[in-house]
Enzyme design. Sequence first.
Site, mmCIF file in Angstrom:
data_model
loop_
_atom_site.group_PDB
_atom_site.id
_atom_site.type_symbol
_atom_site.label_atom_id
_atom_site.label_comp_id
_atom_site.label_asym_id
_atom_site.label_seq_id
_atom_site.Cartn_x
_atom_site.Cartn_y
_atom_site.Cartn_z
ATOM 1 C CG ASP A 80 -49.496 29.462 -30.394
ATOM 2 O OD1 ASP A 80 -50.029 30.204 -31.235
ATOM 3 O OD2 ASP A 80 -49.012 29.881 -29.335
ATOM 4 C CG ASN A 125 -46.343 31.800 -18.121
ATOM 5 O OD1 ASN A 125 -46.110 32.248 -19.236
ATOM 6 N ND2 ASN A 125 -47.043 30.692 -17.939
ATOM 7 C CG HIS A 182 -46.681 31.623 -22.547
ATOM 8 N ND1 HIS A 182 -47.812 31.483 -21.766
ATOM 9 C CD2 HIS A 182 -47.053 32.454 -23.543
ATOM 10 C CE1 HIS A 182 -48.801 32.185 -22.284
ATOM 11 N NE2 HIS A 182 -48.366 32.789 -23.357
ATOM 12 C CD GLU A 215 -47.912 27.861 -20.676
ATOM 13 O OE1 GLU A 215 -47.345 28.776 -20.044
ATOM 14 O OE2 GLU A 215 -49.049 27.982 -21.153
HETATM 15 C C1 F6R Z 1 -50.057 33.473 -29.347
HETATM 16 C C2 F6R Z 1 -48.966 33.047 -28.505
HETATM 17 C C3 F6R Z 1 -48.821 33.505 -27.091
HETATM 18 C C4 F6R Z 1 -49.039 35.002 -26.906
HETATM 19 C C5 F6R Z 1 -48.867 35.396 -25.444
HETATM 20 C C6 F6R Z 1 -49.127 36.879 -25.210
HETATM 21 O O1 F6R Z 1 -49.954 32.884 -30.616
HETATM 22 O O2 F6R Z 1 -48.190 32.290 -28.943
HETATM 23 O O3 F6R Z 1 -47.525 33.162 -26.661
HETATM 24 O O4 F6R Z 1 -48.138 35.710 -27.709
HETATM 25 O O5 F6R Z 1 -49.753 34.650 -24.652
HETATM 26 O O6 F6R Z 1 -50.462 37.131 -25.484
HETATM 27 P P1 F6R Z 1 -51.068 38.611 -25.433
HETATM 28 O O7 F6R Z 1 -50.474 39.331 -26.603
HETATM 29 O O8 F6R Z 1 -52.549 38.410 -25.578
HETATM 30 O O9 F6R Z 1 -50.662 39.204 -24.134
#
Ligand code: F6R
Length: 242
Positions: free
Chosen positions: A67, A136, A138, A143
């Site tokens: 992403d 959440n 994701h 989401e």
């Molecule tokens: C990042 C991504 C997000 C993160 C998720 C967890 O490329 O796709 O889905 O993996 O938000 O983020 P952290 O590791 O910062 O808790």
Amino acid sequence: MVFIVEDDYQSMSRTAANEIASCIKDNPSCTLGLATGSTPIGLYDCLVQDFEAGEISFKEVTTFNLDEYCGIDGQNDQSYRYFMNTHLFDRVDIDKAQTHVPDGMAKDAQAACEHYEQAIIDNGGIDIQLLGLGHNGHIGFNEPCDHFPKATHEVALTESTIQANSRLFNSIEEVPVSAYTMGIGTIMAANKIVVVASGKDKADIVKRAFYGEVTPEVPASVLQFHHNVVVVVDKEAASEIL
Ligand code: F6R
């Protein structure tokens, strides 16, 4: 699903990095699906160590990131392109032309998403996809919603994700409100998936995602249907299921 609980963040990072390193050893021209966020930073450090020790080379490796924020370019230090350069690409022998991150500045969002999805297909798909886990549920920026989005698309970020990301920006107003993300279908098409999660604050979502009902309200729960998933967590993230 293989579920591995490690003592701490360091050993979680090493175990998950070993999954990626062995994919590269087995097939030096493999394709990696990569993630940003706090959790994989230690894993990227481990891969850099393996590279410096001469155990792996990224020379022939291709990568596709999950992403990118809309509206910021790759020079911006909050962009995911910048993150990947800093934490991995600039530290190993990868050919940058073989590294792909959605273009956050694309003028035509739909064309950009179709192009990204097609590039993954034309490349022969993803051998191993790394995922972090949002609070959440994701994965990528898919989401919670009422369906599992299929392909790469633009998505409006939820209030909770904007809040969580605001720690990395000067103010909440600067946090982008939308992003490009691979779809759930794109992720599920990978040959193998490695999920990393660390810390007490992930314990609830780890339980719901991997031991709860499969529902688009918890996007990561769909991974229970994938044929080759390895979930690597530390003890704190596993504390609700142990
Ligand atoms: C990042 C991504 C997000 C993160 C998720 C967890 O490329 O796709 O889905 O993996 O938000 O983020 P952290 O590791 O910062 O808790």
